[in-house]
Write a protein that holds these residues in place. Structure first.
Motif, PDB file in Angstrom:
ATOM      1  N   ALA A  21       0.829  -1.211   0.000  1.00 52.73           N
ATOM      2  CA  ALA A  21       0.000   0.000   0.000  1.00 52.73           C
ATOM      3  C   ALA A  21       0.860   1.257   0.000  1.00 52.73           C
ATOM      4  CB  ALA A  21      -0.934  -0.006   1.211  1.00 52.73           C
ATOM      5  N   LEU A  22       1.966   1.228   0.725  1.00 54.23           N
ATOM      6  CA  LEU A  22       2.870   2.381   0.732  1.00 54.23           C
ATOM      7  C   LEU A  22       3.490   2.613  -0.642  1.00 54.23           C
ATOM      8  CD1 LEU A  22       4.628   1.987   4.200  1.00 54.23           C
ATOM      9  CD2 LEU A  22       3.308   3.969   3.427  1.00 54.23           C
ATOM     10  N   VAL A  37      -3.677   8.787   1.420  1.00 55.04           N
ATOM     11  CA  VAL A  37      -4.055   8.445   2.793  1.00 55.04           C
ATOM     12  C   VAL A  37      -4.250   6.933   2.899  1.00 55.04           C
ATOM     13  CG1 VAL A  37      -5.789   8.744   4.600  1.00 55.04           C
ATOM     14  CG2 VAL A  37      -5.174  10.673   3.130  1.00 55.04           C
ATOM     15  N   LEU A  38      -3.519   6.307   3.824  1.00 47.62           N
ATOM     16  CA  LEU A  38      -3.676   4.884   4.093  1.00 47.62           C
ATOM     17  C   LEU A  38      -4.514   4.712   5.355  1.00 47.62           C
ATOM     18  CD1 LEU A  38      -1.204   4.802   2.149  1.00 47.62           C
ATOM     19  CD2 LEU A  38      -0.346   2.885   3.509  1.00 47.62           C
ATOM     20  N   LEU A  39      -5.469   3.794   5.307  1.00 49.87           N
ATOM     21  CA  LEU A  39      -6.291   3.470   6.475  1.00 49.87           C
ATOM     22  C   LEU A  39      -6.156   1.988   6.768  1.00 49.87           C
ATOM     23  CD1 LEU A  39      -8.400   3.955   8.667  1.00 49.87           C
ATOM     24  CD2 LEU A  39     -10.175   3.732   6.916  1.00 49.87           C
ATOM     25  N   SER A  40      -5.651   1.644   7.938  1.00 45.84           N
ATOM     26  CA  SER A  40      -5.482   0.248   8.325  1.00 45.84           C
ATOM     27  C   SER A  40      -6.830  -0.384   8.653  1.00 45.84           C
ATOM     28  CB  SER A  40      -4.564   0.143   9.548  1.00 45.84           C
ATOM     29  OG  SER A  40      -4.558  -1.178  10.054  1.00 45.84           O
ATOM     30  N   ALA A  41      -7.153  -1.465   7.948  1.00 43.36           N
ATOM     31  CA  ALA A  41      -8.374  -2.234   8.215  1.00 43.36           C
ATOM     32  C   ALA A  41      -7.975  -3.491   8.970  1.00 43.36           C
ATOM     33  CB  ALA A  41      -9.096  -2.571   6.916  1.00 43.36           C
ATOM     34  N   ALA A  76       2.342  10.689   9.658  1.00 44.09           N
ATOM     35  CA  ALA A  76       2.492  11.313   8.346  1.00 44.09           C
ATOM     36  C   ALA A  76       3.953  11.563   7.993  1.00 44.09           C
ATOM     37  CB  ALA A  76       1.718  12.629   8.299  1.00 44.09           C
ATOM     38  N   LYS A  77       4.170  11.576   6.687  1.00 48.27           N
ATOM     39  CA  LYS A  77       5.442  12.003   6.113  1.00 48.27           C
ATOM     40  C   LYS A  77       5.102  12.719   4.811  1.00 48.27           C
ATOM     41  CE  LYS A  77       9.675  10.446   3.910  1.00 48.27           C
ATOM     42  NZ  LYS A  77      10.395   9.287   3.317  1.00 48.27           N
ATOM     43  N   ASP A  78       5.461  13.980   4.738  1.00 48.89           N
ATOM     44  CA  ASP A  78       5.120  14.796   3.567  1.00 48.89           C
ATOM     45  C   ASP A  78       3.607  14.755   3.357  1.00 48.89           C
ATOM     46  OD1 ASP A  78       7.845  15.325   3.220  1.00 48.89           O
ATOM     47  OD2 ASP A  78       8.110  13.527   1.995  1.00 48.89           O
ATOM     48  N   SER A  79       3.148  14.292   2.206  1.00 56.67           N
ATOM     49  CA  SER A  79       1.710  14.262   1.922  1.00 56.67           C
ATOM     50  C   SER A  79       1.143  12.845   1.929  1.00 56.67           C
ATOM     51  CB  SER A  79       1.427  14.927   0.575  1.00 56.67           C
ATOM     52  OG  SER A  79       1.694  16.313   0.643  1.00 56.67           O
ATOM     53  N   ILE A  80       1.791  11.961   2.672  1.00 56.26           N
ATOM     54  CA  ILE A  80       1.288  10.594   2.846  1.00 56.26           C
ATOM     55  C   ILE A  80       0.948  10.400   4.321  1.00 56.26           C
ATOM     56  CG2 ILE A  80       1.793   8.138   2.670  1.00 56.26           C
ATOM     57  CD1 ILE A  80       3.646   8.746   0.364  1.00 56.26           C
ATOM     58  N   GLU A  81      -0.261   9.928   4.592  1.00 58.41           N
ATOM     59  CA  GLU A  81      -0.728   9.738   5.965  1.00 58.41           C
ATOM     60  C   GLU A  81      -1.105   8.275   6.203  1.00 58.41           C
ATOM     61  OE1 GLU A  81      -2.863  14.180   6.149  1.00 58.41           O
ATOM     62  OE2 GLU A  81      -4.062  12.344   6.440  1.00 58.41           O
ATOM     63  N   ILE A  82      -0.917   7.818   7.435  1.00 57.49           N
ATOM     64  CA  ILE A  82      -1.336   6.477   7.850  1.00 57.49           C
ATOM     65  C   ILE A  82      -2.289   6.631   9.035  1.00 57.49           C
ATOM     66  CG2 ILE A  82      -0.628   4.239   8.742  1.00 57.49           C
ATOM     67  CD1 ILE A  82       2.058   4.626   7.383  1.00 57.49           C
ATOM     68  N   HIS A  83      -3.496   6.092   8.890  1.00 56.54           N
ATOM     69  CA  HIS A  83      -4.531   6.193   9.919  1.00 56.54           C
ATOM     70  C   HIS A  83      -4.944   4.800  10.412  1.00 56.54           C
ATOM     71  CE1 HIS A  83      -5.638  10.538   9.263  1.00 56.54           C
ATOM     72  NE2 HIS A  83      -5.003  10.290   8.133  1.00 56.54           N
ATOM     73  N   GLY A  84      -5.543   4.769  11.598  1.00 53.96           N
ATOM     74  CA  GLY A  84      -6.097   3.518  12.120  1.00 53.96           C
ATOM     75  C   GLY A  84      -5.095   2.617  12.802  1.00 53.96           C
ATOM     76  N   ASP A 111     -10.931  15.142  -1.255  1.00 53.84           N
ATOM     77  CA  ASP A 111     -11.525  15.482  -2.550  1.00 53.84           C
ATOM     78  C   ASP A 111     -10.905  14.652  -3.662  1.00 53.84           C
ATOM     79  OD1 ASP A 111      -9.015  16.586  -3.077  1.00 53.84           O
ATOM     80  OD2 ASP A 111      -9.663  18.635  -2.622  1.00 53.84           O
ATOM     81  N   GLU A 112     -11.200  15.033  -4.910  1.00 59.45           N
ATOM     82  CA  GLU A 112     -10.759  14.235  -6.053  1.00 59.45           C
ATOM     83  C   GLU A 112      -9.248  14.270  -6.272  1.00 59.45           C
ATOM     84  OE1 GLU A 112     -11.446  18.356  -7.738  1.00 59.45           O
ATOM     85  OE2 GLU A 112     -12.356  17.049  -6.222  1.00 59.45           O
ATOM     86  N   LYS A 113      -8.552  15.128  -5.567  1.00 62.36           N
ATOM     87  CA  LYS A 113      -7.101  15.207  -5.710  1.00 62.36           C
ATOM     88  C   LYS A 113      -6.379  14.252  -4.744  1.00 62.36           C
ATOM     89  CE  LYS A 113      -7.131  20.039  -7.222  1.00 62.36           C
ATOM     90  NZ  LYS A 113      -6.661  21.424  -6.936  1.00 62.36           N
ATOM     91  N   ALA A 114      -7.137  13.517  -3.970  1.00 58.39           N
ATOM     92  CA  ALA A 114      -6.562  12.592  -2.991  1.00 58.39           C
ATOM     93  C   ALA A 114      -6.888  11.149  -3.357  1.00 58.39           C
ATOM     94  CB  ALA A 114      -7.096  12.904  -1.596  1.00 58.39           C
ATOM     95  N   VAL A 115      -6.057  10.218  -2.856  1.00 54.53           N
ATOM     96  CA  VAL A 115      -6.329   8.794  -2.988  1.00 54.53           C
ATOM     97  C   VAL A 115      -6.381   8.201  -1.583  1.00 54.53           C
ATOM     98  CG1 VAL A 115      -3.856   8.289  -3.298  1.00 54.53           C
ATOM     99  CG2 VAL A 115      -5.574   6.598  -3.981  1.00 54.53           C
ATOM    100  N   LEU A 116      -7.411   7.411  -1.308  1.00 58.36           N
ATOM    101  CA  LEU A 116      -7.586   6.760  -0.012  1.00 58.36           C
ATOM    102  C   LEU A 116      -7.414   5.259  -0.215  1.00 58.36           C
ATOM    103  CD1 LEU A 116      -8.333   6.657   2.976  1.00 58.36           C
ATOM    104  CD2 LEU A 116     -10.746   6.855   2.331  1.00 58.36           C
ATOM    105  N   ILE A 117      -6.426   4.689   0.474  1.00 59.30           N
ATOM    106  CA  ILE A 117      -6.111   3.268   0.332  1.00 59.30           C
ATOM    107  C   ILE A 117      -6.450   2.553   1.634  1.00 59.30           C
ATOM    108  CG2 ILE A 117      -4.323   1.572  -0.198  1.00 59.30           C
ATOM    109  CD1 ILE A 117      -2.754   3.833  -1.573  1.00 59.30           C
ATOM    110  N   VAL A 118      -7.456   1.690   1.596  1.00 58.93           N
ATOM    111  CA  VAL A 118      -7.853   0.900   2.761  1.00 58.93           C
ATOM    112  C   VAL A 118      -7.087  -0.413   2.700  1.00 58.93           C
ATOM    113  CG1 VAL A 118      -9.765  -0.128   4.029  1.00 58.93           C
ATOM    114  CG2 VAL A 118     -10.141   1.955   2.692  1.00 58.93           C
TER     115      VAL A 118
END
Length: 303
Positions: A21-22, A37-41, A76-84, A111-118
């Motif tokens: 995912a990274l 944006v990464l979200l841990s499931a 976070a690092k720069d414009s990459i975030e890890i949540h959950g 918004d549409e300029k972002a990608v969310l990876i679960v």
């Protein structure tokens, strides 16, 4: 309002989903996206204090951050975030409903300029986003719970069999012996079938990681060895001292019980490793059975 690109990464334990995912996040970030944006499931990585045990594989260069717009802290690092990951105390309750609330909080702000990876192997969490179950939204009935908590295990089993025999038959043996899950099942059964179905969110792409049986066993063994080297036994010992209660969700994490048995001198270190590897392998089989039933997954080994 335009919504973010939504990607899901699924698969068995120890297949390298977070790393994958990274890589995806970096790939998209280098394209036209302004944020990844990464979200841990993962149902256990949410607990603080068991980061080694649960494999909360946070890169060293990602730093903890706070944002009033988010429900929990993130990394976070720069414009990459890890949540959950590592967001609630070790004695907290965590459910698929909590996860869905966390997801919605993130999704609604992008918004549409972002990608969310679960990313993660807990199948129910992915399902709740893309094909949600109405029963998740049955609110806890504290008065009913107080009454049910006074009943014996046998009485809870009998009540669920009477209220919803189909649900009882669908439960595995472990759930049938678990008072907390029996109480929740009774609670849902008593709520009726008029719960509003929540509309799922459309998925843009779903990637699945898989390994052959021999490769998977090797990956699991190497990961257990790595966590032992990282000090997981000391981590669990400290967690046990801080949270002595036995009925915590966090303590259902794979490997926790064998480590406790080792700390209590009931098993040797080699027996601990064998038991932990066996737990992980059995879990991986259950995960594969779950995901094999799903369609539309782009199965792969590498990015």
């Amino acid at each position: 309002m335009a919504k973010p690109t939504l990607i899901s990464v699924v698969g068995q334990t120890a297949t390298g989903k977070t790393s994958y995912a990274l890589k995806l996040a970096n790939k998209f970030f280098k394209q036209e996206f302004s944020k990844a944006v990464l979200l841990s499931a993962d149902s256990k990585q949410v607990f603080q204090g068991l980061e080694i045990l649960t494999g909360a594989d946070l890169p060293n260069d990602f730093k903890a951050q706070e944002n009033k717009s988010y429900l929990y802290r993130y990394f976070a690092k720069d414009s990459i975030e890890i949540h959950g990951v590592s967001i609630v105390p070790g004695d907290a309750e965590w459910s698929v409903a909590h996860f869905e609330q966390l997801f919605r909080n993130l999704y609604d702000q992008l918004d549409e300029k972002a990608v969310l990876i679960v990313v993660g192997g807990t199948g129910l969490y992915h399902q709740q986003i893309f094909n949600p179950a109405a029963t998740t939204h049955v609110k806890p009935d504290q008065e009913l719970r107080t009454k049910l908590e006074k009943l014996s295990l046998a009485e809870l089993q009998q009540q669920l069999q009477r209220l919803n025999p189909q649900r009882w038959r669908a439960m595995n043996n472990s759930d049938q012996q678990n008072p907390r899950r029996l109480i929740r099942a009774i609670e849902i059964a008593g709520a009726g079938e008029d719960q509003q179905q929540v509309e799922g969110i459309e998925l843009d792409e779903q990637f699945g990681l898989q390994l052959g049986d021999r490769e998977l066993k090797q990956a699991i063994t190497e990961r257990v060895d790595q966590r032992l080297e990282q000090g997981v036994i000391g981590e669990v010992k400290k967690f046990e001292q801080q949270y002595p209660a036995n009925n915590l969700q966090a303590k259902a994490s794979l490997g926790y019980e064998p480590i406790i048995n080792h700390l209590n001198n009931k098993i040797t270190l080699e027996e601990l490793k064998k038991a932990w590897i066996q737990e992980e392998t059995q879990y991986a089989r259950r995960q594969q059975i779950w995901w094999q039933k799903k369609t539309g997954i782009n199965w792969s080994k590498k990015l």
